[in-house]
Design a protein around this motif. Sequence first.
Motif, short mmCIF file in Angstrom:
data_model
loop_
_atom_site.label_atom_id
_atom_site.label_comp_id
_atom_site.label_asym_id
_atom_site.label_seq_id
_atom_site.Cartn_x
_atom_site.Cartn_y
_atom_site.Cartn_z
N UNK A 28 0.11 14.75 1.52
CA UNK A 28 0.17 13.32 1.83
C UNK A 28 0.89 12.51 0.78
N UNK A 29 1.01 13.06 -0.43
CA UNK A 29 1.70 12.36 -1.51
C UNK A 29 3.15 12.05 -1.14
N UNK A 30 3.74 12.91 -0.29
CA UNK A 30 5.13 12.68 0.13
C UNK A 30 5.26 11.41 0.96
N UNK A 31 4.26 11.15 1.80
CA UNK A 31 4.27 9.93 2.61
C UNK A 31 4.15 8.70 1.71
N UNK A 91 -4.07 7.48 20.00
CA UNK A 91 -3.63 7.51 18.60
C UNK A 91 -2.38 8.38 18.45
N UNK A 92 -1.57 8.06 17.46
CA UNK A 92 -0.36 8.84 17.15
C UNK A 92 -0.58 9.62 15.87
N UNK A 93 -0.33 10.92 15.93
CA UNK A 93 -0.51 11.77 14.76
C UNK A 93 0.82 12.40 14.37
N UNK A 94 1.15 12.28 13.09
CA UNK A 94 2.33 12.94 12.54
C UNK A 94 1.85 14.06 11.62
N UNK A 95 2.30 15.26 11.87
CA UNK A 95 1.89 16.39 11.04
C UNK A 95 2.61 16.33 9.69
N UNK A 96 1.84 16.48 8.62
CA UNK A 96 2.41 16.51 7.27
C UNK A 96 1.79 17.67 6.51
N UNK A 143 -3.39 13.07 -1.01
CA UNK A 143 -2.53 12.77 -2.16
C UNK A 143 -2.89 13.55 -3.40
N UNK A 144 -4.07 14.17 -3.43
CA UNK A 144 -4.48 14.99 -4.57
C UNK A 144 -4.47 16.44 -4.12
N UNK A 145 -3.55 17.23 -4.67
CA UNK A 145 -3.36 18.61 -4.21
C UNK A 145 -3.19 18.62 -2.68
N UNK A 146 -2.36 17.72 -2.21
CA UNK A 146 -2.26 17.46 -0.77
C UNK A 146 -0.87 16.93 -0.45
N UNK A 172 3.30 -1.56 11.53
CA UNK A 172 2.17 -0.68 11.85
C UNK A 172 1.53 -0.13 10.57
N UNK A 173 0.23 -0.29 10.45
CA UNK A 173 -0.48 0.37 9.37
C UNK A 173 -0.58 1.86 9.68
N UNK A 174 -0.56 2.68 8.64
CA UNK A 174 -0.73 4.12 8.84
C UNK A 174 -1.85 4.62 7.92
N UNK A 175 -2.54 5.64 8.40
CA UNK A 175 -3.56 6.28 7.58
C UNK A 175 -3.12 7.70 7.26
N UNK A 176 -3.48 8.18 6.07
CA UNK A 176 -3.22 9.56 5.68
C UNK A 176 -4.56 10.27 5.55
N UNK A 177 -4.71 11.37 6.27
CA UNK A 177 -5.97 12.12 6.26
C UNK A 177 -5.69 13.56 5.84
N UNK A 178 -6.34 13.99 4.77
CA UNK A 178 -6.21 15.35 4.29
C UNK A 178 -7.10 16.28 5.10
#
Length: 237
Positions: free
Chosen positions: A103-106, A61-66, A98-101, A86-92
Amino acid sequence: MSDKGKIYLIPTVLAPDTQAEVLPQYTIHKLADITHFFVENVRTARRFISSLKLGVDISQLTFYLIDKHTATDEIKKNTQVLLQGKDVGIISEAGCPGIADPGAKVVSFGHQLGVDVVPLVGPSSIFLALMASGMNGQSFAFKGYLPIAKDQRSKAIKQLEKASASQQQTQIFMETPFRNNQLMKDLVQHCRKNTLLCVAANITAPEAFIATKTIGQWKGSLPDLHKQPTIFVLHSY
């Protein structure tokens, strides 16, 4: 948009070993189809995916730090993988991305690229605390973290109380777990005795503690919230 990947917002657990109780099977199994992830903490994300026992080879798996330190240009560059199909997933770190997180930038860049954004179902400590508080769920505001400096914090607390009373609006906020007890003391010191305060700690865990009392009632029995993930919900009249 079939030639572009999709962004999946993937909620994670609030408390350890609660996957079966708080995550729908669709959310869990969707992770097995994704190989690229934007995550707030790589180690936590790897551990979370491994705990789901999906038969996925984590090393592939490929992980991008956010996080709050990630440069905007780096986020923009990494989202280009969506244009490769490529589909991407965002994990808090916990709860809903995306909520107080960050990931909203992505997600913001995803909309600029014209890709589909798919929010998946899972726990949000903010909304679960509001639900359990018994306070106004028609008008509410999440304020995030209050200031650390004493004078600024006392001013912020009084402003929250004033806004709640004047607008009949529930105020929701949080603190770094090791500072929870101090925040609780500050709330009791600076709020009026008839103001309502809900303390929601360790939400979804077996040892969860959720209680709504007036400030006057809390004064006689402050809970020990040290290092316990907690959401505070306030309403003044």
